[in-house]
Scaffold this active site. Structure first.
Site, PDB file in Angstrom:
ATOM      1  N   HIS A  36       0.812  -1.219   0.000  1.00  0.00           N
ATOM      2  CA  HIS A  36       0.000   0.000   0.000  1.00  0.00           C
ATOM      3  C   HIS A  36       0.842   1.264   0.000  1.00  0.00           C
ATOM      4  O   HIS A  36       0.355   2.327  -0.355  1.00  0.00           O
ATOM      5  CB  HIS A  36      -0.991  -0.033   1.170  1.00  0.00           C
ATOM      6  CG  HIS A  36      -2.137  -0.967   0.908  1.00  0.00           C
ATOM      7  ND1 HIS A  36      -3.396  -0.780   1.416  1.00  0.00           N
ATOM      8  CD2 HIS A  36      -2.211  -2.088   0.151  1.00  0.00           C
ATOM      9  CE1 HIS A  36      -4.190  -1.753   0.997  1.00  0.00           C
ATOM     10  NE2 HIS A  36      -3.484  -2.565   0.237  1.00  0.00           N
ATOM     11  N   SER A  70      -0.206  -1.144  -6.095  1.00  0.00           N
ATOM     12  CA  SER A  70       0.032  -2.292  -6.956  1.00  0.00           C
ATOM     13  C   SER A  70       0.795  -1.872  -8.202  1.00  0.00           C
ATOM     14  O   SER A  70       0.623  -0.763  -8.697  1.00  0.00           O
ATOM     15  CB  SER A  70      -1.309  -2.875  -7.409  1.00  0.00           C
ATOM     16  OG  SER A  70      -2.061  -3.297  -6.308  1.00  0.00           O
ATOM     17  N   LYS A 110     -13.895  -8.341  -9.385  1.00  0.00           N
ATOM     18  CA  LYS A 110     -12.994  -9.187 -10.157  1.00  0.00           C
ATOM     19  C   LYS A 110     -12.372 -10.276  -9.280  1.00  0.00           C
ATOM     20  O   LYS A 110     -12.265 -11.437  -9.690  1.00  0.00           O
ATOM     21  CB  LYS A 110     -11.898  -8.318 -10.777  1.00  0.00           C
ATOM     22  CG  LYS A 110     -11.053  -9.055 -11.802  1.00  0.00           C
ATOM     23  CD  LYS A 110     -10.234  -8.070 -12.632  1.00  0.00           C
ATOM     24  CE  LYS A 110      -9.433  -8.811 -13.681  1.00  0.00           C
ATOM     25  NZ  LYS A 110      -8.938  -7.928 -14.745  1.00  0.00           N
ATOM     26  N   ASP A 111     -12.000  -9.900  -8.048  1.00  0.00           N
ATOM     27  CA  ASP A 111     -11.418 -10.887  -7.136  1.00  0.00           C
ATOM     28  C   ASP A 111     -12.441 -11.961  -6.767  1.00  0.00           C
ATOM     29  O   ASP A 111     -12.095 -13.137  -6.641  1.00  0.00           O
ATOM     30  CB  ASP A 111     -10.907 -10.207  -5.855  1.00  0.00           C
ATOM     31  CG  ASP A 111      -9.532  -9.576  -6.071  1.00  0.00           C
ATOM     32  OD1 ASP A 111      -8.932  -9.824  -7.131  1.00  0.00           O
ATOM     33  OD2 ASP A 111      -9.068  -8.837  -5.178  1.00  0.00           O
ATOM     34  N   GLU A 142       5.709 -33.987  -0.861  1.00  0.00           N
ATOM     35  CA  GLU A 142       4.533 -33.449  -1.527  1.00  0.00           C
ATOM     36  C   GLU A 142       4.972 -32.704  -2.790  1.00  0.00           C
ATOM     37  O   GLU A 142       6.097 -32.202  -2.869  1.00  0.00           O
ATOM     38  CB  GLU A 142       3.812 -32.489  -0.576  1.00  0.00           C
ATOM     39  CG  GLU A 142       3.201 -33.183   0.630  1.00  0.00           C
ATOM     40  CD  GLU A 142       1.857 -33.809   0.325  1.00  0.00           C
ATOM     41  OE1 GLU A 142       1.846 -34.973  -0.110  1.00  0.00           O
ATOM     42  OE2 GLU A 142       0.839 -33.137   0.516  1.00  0.00           O
TER      43      GLU A 142
END
Ligand code: HEM
Ligand code: FES
Lengths: 191, 413
Positions: free
Chosen positions: B213, B217, B241-242, B285
């Site tokens: 922040h 972004s 959108k998220d 894994e």
């Protein structure tokens, strides 16, 4: 730097000291306070850190007694000592001779077979591969014994000879011989 | 970015004393976000949501789990058979770990492609690598808990890595184990640490977002925000959108939870841990496989571990390896393709990591490992010096808005 020090000195009125003196004294107080604090914090942290070390009850399982009378020549058994497998092998004459015939210069972690055993036929070692701790194969009949007719670790391919010495593969050192004593001809005490 | 005035008097009363509503409003509602973010920018928030899912499912598992070598395996079976919806909790948690890594790996490769690690976001990037490491630690600890064969042997092999440290290696592993091998004290502390680590991750995520922040972004063009015409408010544009991305993710994730819950797992871990029998093959894994391949491709114990650690160090210093001023690979004609070589290399290493380390998979692993380091330490610095980037657009708005739009937009703001 010296400007500030001079100002401090003038206002502080320690006329007789030179300017660096006052600074040094304060620095000393500051550094020693921080140092004592750090040592104190370190000491206070120790009980927490040490609580993660093996506890008394874990340490109490110090030794085990094993009856080796049923193990015939050429046979081996695996017992558990402090959570780890221990290989006990009654070696044949051929295996002993093979182990003793090796030249020291051929070994990755040179150690005489004589120094790894108390009685030539009894080989006692912790069965953890010294690479990353898998259990090497070769204890039971029919299991692969590797290129040196001893033990073979399937995890990343380490080969051990009839004395449990590392000969080939990523393991850095020989299988570890734990502390043990012969309580009688047919009993050993490991640990 | 004006402080909102709250209609509700209670909200107003609280906000005056603790501006939590204003804070949330600033960071989730009118937070100015580049107007051109594509779907690759969804993965950060997806990772955050998965962290919440992991903590929630883990908490309820912990209410039925017994961190004791005699009880652990049976307690997980009890969760699977007897606890109401226990199977669901466990499958959500186990598959959640896999999806968490998928999402985070995409997130990291997004960063590598679009140059998200470049100034002024170096610390943001480094915190991200720390989060990856903390996740790996957490997943490793968690995998030990069901106390299956792979749980036990993975724990043993991985903790044994510490024995390479000269002199203090042995005391250190015994300290980690709380004994002389992986045993009850080990399982007990691994549970405590597995419970703790996600909260450490929350702390790291908080710092990660704080750094985000500060400079906002990045975006697919890699040019800075120059003014209000370049941004749109986070809500409703990116919340929507998220949420759409979340819907897609949950659909995939739940497909595995309900239809192929053991797809990512190993059947061998449904066999209880047996300290006297090493399984024929110990595979970690899937999310550890590329790094595991790097570890094993060096035929020396210490060397392998150095390469393993080095694989993360090169990620950490990425902001200084890449000297190119242009962030986005879109405008970097060479890096644009070289990036994909790394992606291919990671898949190759991942495949090799699941094979026995002998014959030609071993050789491929060594080639893959060599490429990995050449990519970061030679190719990236070299390309960033030699490459002539394409012209970078003036601003986000001028690149993504139609001519007329730019004018009106500019005038209206
Ligand atoms: C970063 C987030 C987390 C990751 C990546 C993670 C990963 C894992 C993994 C891979 C397993 C083994 C799954 C299996 O095969 O059964 C596991 C098990 C477990 N985890 Fe987590 N975990 C996370 C957070 C948590 C939290 C916050 C808790 C507790 C509040 C928790 C509690 C448990 C328990 C009790 C088990 C054992 C039961 C089981 O095996 O299903 N986990 N975790
Ligand atoms: S653990 Fe035995 S070779 Fe790696």
């Amino acid at each position: 730097m010296s400007d500030t020090a001079a100002t401090v000195e003038n206002s502080g009125g320690h006329g007789s000291h030179d300017s660096h003196d006052g600074e040094t004294r304060r620095d000393f107080l500051l550094i020693s306070t921080v140092a004592v604090g750090a040592v104190g914090a370190g000491l206070a942290a120790w009980p927490f850190v040490d609580s993660m070390n093996p506890s008394l009850d874990v340490l109490a399982l110090k030794s085990i007694e094993v009856d080796i009378s049923p193990i015939e020549e050429g046979q081996a058994i695996t017992v558990f000592w402090r959570g780890n497998p221990v290989f006990i092998r009654n070696r044949s004459k051929k295996e002993i001779d093979a182990a003793r015939a090796e030249k020291m210069s051929d070994l990755k972690d040179p150690e005489k077979d004589e120094d790894r055993v108390q009685k030539p036929n009894w080989l006692v070692m912790v069965g953890n591969c010294t690479h990353l701790g898998c259990i090497p194969l070769g204890q039971r009949t029919g299991e692969p014994k590797g290129n040196f007719n001893g033990w073979f670790c399937p995890c990343h391919g380490s080969h051990y000879d009839t004395s449990g010495r590392i000969r080939l593969g990523p393991a850095p050192s020989n299988l570890v011989v734990p502390p043990y004593t012969f309580a009688s001809d047919t009993t050993i005490v490991i640990g | 970015m004006t402080t909102p005035t709250w209609k509700n008097p209670v909200v107003n009363w609280i906000d005056y004393r603790l501006p939590i509503f204003t804070f949330t409003h600033h960071s989730l509602v009118d937070y100015p976000t580049p107007r051109n973010l594509n779907y690759w920018w969804n993965f950060g928030s997806l990772a955050g949501i998965l962290l919440v899912i992991m903590i929630a499912s883990g908490l309820f598992l912990a209410m039925n789990y017994q961190p004791n070598t005699d009880l652990a395996f049976a307690s997980v079976e009890r969760i699977m058979r007897d606890v109401n919806f226990g199977w669901l909790l466990r499958y959500i948690h186990a598959n959640g770990a896999s999806f968490f890594f998928i999402v985070v790996y995409v997130h990291i490769f997004r960063g590598l492609y679009f140059g998200s690690y470049k100034a002024p976001r170096e610390i943001l990037w480094i915190l991200g690598v720390f989060i990856l490491l903390a996740m790996m630690g957490t997943a490793f600890l968690g995998y030990v808990l069901p106390w299956g064969q792979l749980s036990f042997w993975a724990a043993k092999v991985i903790t044994n890595l510490f024995t390479v440290i000269p002199f203090v290696g042995e005391p250190i592993v015994q300290w980690l184990w709380g004994g002389f091998s992986v045993d009850n004290p080990t399982l007990n502390r691994f549970f405590a640490l597995h419970f703790l680590m996600p909260f450490v991750i929350i702390g790291l995520v908080f710092l990660h977002l704080w750094a985000l922040h500060q400079h906002k972004s990045g975006n697919p063009l890699g040019v800075d925000i120059k003014g209000p015409q370049d941004t749109i408010p986070f809500h409703p544009y990116y919340t929507a959108k998220d949420m759409f991305g979340l819907g897609v993710l949950l659909t995939l994730y739940m497909f595995f939870v309900f239809f192929y819950p053991n797809f990512f797992g190993e059947p061998l871990n449904y066999v209880q841990a047996n300290p006297s029998s090493t399984p024929a093959s110990i595979v970690p894994e899937w999310y550890f496989l590329p790094f595991f391949a790097i570890l094993r491709s060096i035929p020396d114990k210490l060397g392998g571990i150095i390469a393993f650690g080095g694989a993360f160090v090169v990620l950490l210093i990425m902001p200084w390896l890449d000297r190119s001023k242009v962030r986005s690979a879109t405008f970097r004609p060479i890096y644009k393709y070289v990036f994909w070589l790394l992606v291919i290399d990671m898949f190759l290493l991942g495949w090799v990591g699941g094979q026995k380390p002998e014959g030609w998979p071993l050789l491929l692993g060594q080639i893959g490992t060599a490429y990995y380091f050449i990519h970061f330490l030679l190719l990236i610095p070299w390309i960033s010096r030699k490459e002539t980037p394409l012209p970078v657009p003036e601003s986000i708005a001028s690149a993504v808005l139609p001519e007329s739009g730019t004018a009106t937009q500019g005038a209206s703001q």
